[in-house]
Design a protein around this motif. Structure first.
Motif, PDB file in Angstrom:
ATOM      1  N   THR A 139       4.535  -7.161  -6.991  1.00  0.00           N
ATOM      2  CA  THR A 139       4.734  -5.248  -7.273  1.00  0.00           C
ATOM      3  C   THR A 139       6.105  -5.850  -7.347  1.00  0.00           C
ATOM      4  O   THR A 139       6.750  -4.810  -7.690  1.00  0.00           O
TER       5      THR A 139
ATOM      6  N   PRO B 157       6.101   0.641  -8.963  1.00  0.00           N
ATOM      7  CA  PRO B 157       5.801   1.883  -9.317  1.00  0.00           C
ATOM      8  C   PRO B 157       6.980   2.591 -10.072  1.00  0.00           C
ATOM      9  O   PRO B 157       8.312   1.750  -9.636  1.00  0.00           O
TER      10      PRO B 157
ATOM     11  N   GLU C  75       0.549  -1.550   0.155  1.00  0.00           N
ATOM     12  CA  GLU C  75       0.268  -0.226   0.123  1.00  0.00           C
ATOM     13  C   GLU C  75       0.957   1.560  -0.091  1.00  0.00           C
ATOM     14  O   GLU C  75       0.565   1.975  -0.289  1.00  0.00           O
TER      15      GLU C  75
ATOM     16  N   MET D  61       2.977   2.606  -3.241  1.00  0.00           N
ATOM     17  CA  MET D  61       2.379   3.733  -3.866  1.00  0.00           C
ATOM     18  C   MET D  61       2.531   4.928  -4.330  1.00  0.00           C
ATOM     19  O   MET D  61       2.845   5.953  -4.880  1.00  0.00           O
TER      20      MET D  61
END
Length: 582
Positions: free
Chosen positions: A142, A147, A109, A112
């Motif tokens: 992930t 990202p 969580e 991000m």
């Protein structure tokens, strides 16, 4: 200000300061210079080799205000925050205490969110192999599509425990153990920079004992620095509880001369001084390894870290190569037994007993005993029963040869090596002894081949039950990983089982001698007791396999018809079976 340990104060702050990891330094520096920055790295290697330090250097290189650069400045705000552990963009996670799926979900969580001060958010997960299977599965997605601002650095000492799905999504860098020379050089820099007076011999000993771990070496130097104004090799030995060259030299000499009493007294003295039994056996194995390598290659200078060339050269003539190999195997076996032994000293004493008598069931031990017997024959030393084991124990192998004027002996007859079962007739004492003889052609032809042949036995008692019991005992010992005992007993064959005595014959005299040693005999009788639910005495004899046919088990009688219940009788009539009384 509170004192900071040396390994923290002297932690590398740049890639150039990494010790002994040249390949890792070049690869990461080139990746930063060319901009080929991966999203996940796996740092694998022994403890104390720089995995976490390299991860922090990489985090600084990614977030330095002058970067990304292969040479972080360590002066900008981002570098300073990472150095003192206050950065909001670099997270160190101990997987040993945060190994569950909930912790990884929380991490997923947070990844991000964008970085606070730097370009990248760096997650350093130490001892990543401790994560649970569920946690690895949660991390997988992930790692696969992170990202753009996230970099994962996974560090582990056991990369084989990491799932292949995780492994394949990381760039792996293997950290090797640091060489002794590199450790010594770095320790000298640290000692001079920390105003610690230390001898070169002490640094060399610290490097050896650290076993390739730079952090362990720095911690040991730190500990020794408070023990004396000038750190010497003796200081290091006292801190680590090392036995030392002089005591080991004396112990190896006692073993080489087969002086069991002297070896046991030395062991007692060392334990009274507080030396650990495992440390004693470990250093003894290292010393004997140095003697073996000296005999093979005197120019191999690595062995002189154990002792001086003069000392090792003086001990080398006491050992044959096969004996040294057998000693190493016995020591490694004893070190393995120490993990499960309640009294380590007993294990060490039995080990010394075997080393002084060249005992053991391995090929190297058997070759060593054969070599000793050949040497005794060449020297003219008479052999007795049990393959001269009693003479070996007292050092009679060094006795003078028989007089040259002795008359030629009559035919030589060898006695059985061990006490035989009652069924075997013992040879008269006058015939079993071997008289000193002149080393002439007559001696080599005097003893016919028939004299060395083992007597043949006959099957007796409930042989079938004894055979089953023996096979079960070997299988049980095999399952308990007692391979040396199984290897020694595998050549035996059951010849009788009656009156609570299991008789096992061996063609190989050495195997029979070993099986009759108190430690092996007691161990086997305990296993037989567990299987038979009653005391079973094991008798091992040197003998050839019986030529007669194996006795068959007596058939069990069918109970009288009147004793059989009607329902059972009907079943027997329907299926044509028989009923046996147990």
């Amino acid at each position: 200000m509170a004192y900071v340990a040396l390994y923290r104060r002297w932690r590398p702050q740049g890639f150039d300061a990494l010790v002994g990891q040249e390949a890792v330094r070049i690869a990461l520096s080139n990746a930063l210079t060319t901009g080929r920055i991966a999203h996940a790295y796996l740092f694998a290697g022994p403890r104390g080799t720089g995995k976490t330090s390299t991860a922090k250097i990489l985090a600084k290189a990614l977030n330095c205000e002058q970067g990304p650069t292969a040479n972080p400045c360590n002066e900008c705000a981002n570098c300073q925050r990472i150095n003192d552990g206050s950065s909001m963009d670099v997270f160190e996670i101990d997987a040993a205490s945060n190994r569950g799926i909930d912790e990884i979900r929380d991490l997923r969580e947070k990844v991000m969110f964008a970085p606070v001060n730097g370009r990248y958010k760096v997650y350093i997960i130490d001892e990543v192999h401790m994560l649970t299977t569920e946690a690895f599965n949660a991390l997988l997605k992930t790692l696969e599509e992170p990202p753009a601002h996230i970099v994962f650095i996974l560090a582990t000492t056991e990369p084989h425990k990491i799932p292949a799905t995780i492994h394949s999504r990381c760039q792996r860098f293997d950290f090797k153990r640091v060489t002794n020379a590199d450790i010594e050089k770095r320790l000298r820099e640290v000692a001079d920079g920390s105003e610690i007076k230390v001898d070169d011999d002490a640094l060399k000993l610290i490097a050896i004992q650290s076993d390739g771990g730079m952090r362990d070496a720095l911690s040991l130097l730190d500990q020794c620095g408070v023990m004396a104004d000038t750190v010497t090799a003796e200081t290091v030995r006292n801190v680590l509880g090392i036995v030392g060259r002089e005591a080991l030299r004396e112990l190896v000499r006692a073993i080489g001369n087969q002086e069991l009493s002297a070896a046991l007294q030395l062991l007692n003295r060392l334990t009274e001084q507080g030396k650990d039994v495992r440390q004693i056996l470990t250093e003894l194995a290292e010393y004997l390894r140095a003697v073996l390598l000296y005999k093979a290659s005197p120019g191999y200078h690595e062995i002189y870290l154990t002792d001086t060339e003069e000392a090792i050269a003086g001990l080398a003539p006491l050992f044959a190569n096969d004996r040294l190999m057998a000693a190493e195997e016995r020591l490694h076996q004893a070190l393995g037994e120490l993990r499960f032994s309640a009294r380590g000293r007993i294990t060490a004493e039995l080990c010394l007993f075997d080393l002084c008598r060249i005992e053991g069931s391995t090929i190297a031990a058997l070759l060593a005993r054969v070599e000793q017997l050949e040497q005794q024959v060449r020297s003219g030393v008479p052999l007795t029963g049990a393959a001269g084991s009693e003479q070996s124990n007292t050092g009679s192998a060094r006795a003078s040869a028989a007089p040259a004027t002795a008359p030629a002996a009559p035919k030589v007859k060898l006695a059985p090596a061990v006490s035989a079962a009652p069924a075997v007739a013992a040879e008269p004492a006058s015939e079993s002894a071997v008289a000193p003889v002149e080393k002439t052609e007559t001696v080599t032809t005097a003893a016919p081949a028939k004299a060395a042949a083992a007597p043949a036995l006959e099957y007796s008692g409930d042989w079938t039950a004894g055979e089953d019991l023996w096979k079960q005992a070997l299988e049980l010992l095999k399952n308990e990983k007692k391979q040396s005992m199984v290897a020694c007993a595998a050549g035996g064959f059951v010849t009788g089982y009656e009156n609570g005595v299991l008789t096992v014959g061996f063609k190989n005299q050495f195997m029979c001698v070993r099986m009759n040693d108190p430690d092996y005999k007691k161990a086997f009788e305990e296993v037989l007791l567990r299987l038979a639910r009653q005391s079973v005495r094991l008798e091992c004899v040197t003998a050839a396999k019986p030529a007669a046919a194996k006795p068959k088990a007596a058939p069990r009688q069918q109970p009288p018809a009147e004793d059989i219940e009607p329902a059972v009788k009907a079943a027997l009539d329907a299926f044509g079976g028989t009923l046996q009384k147990l």
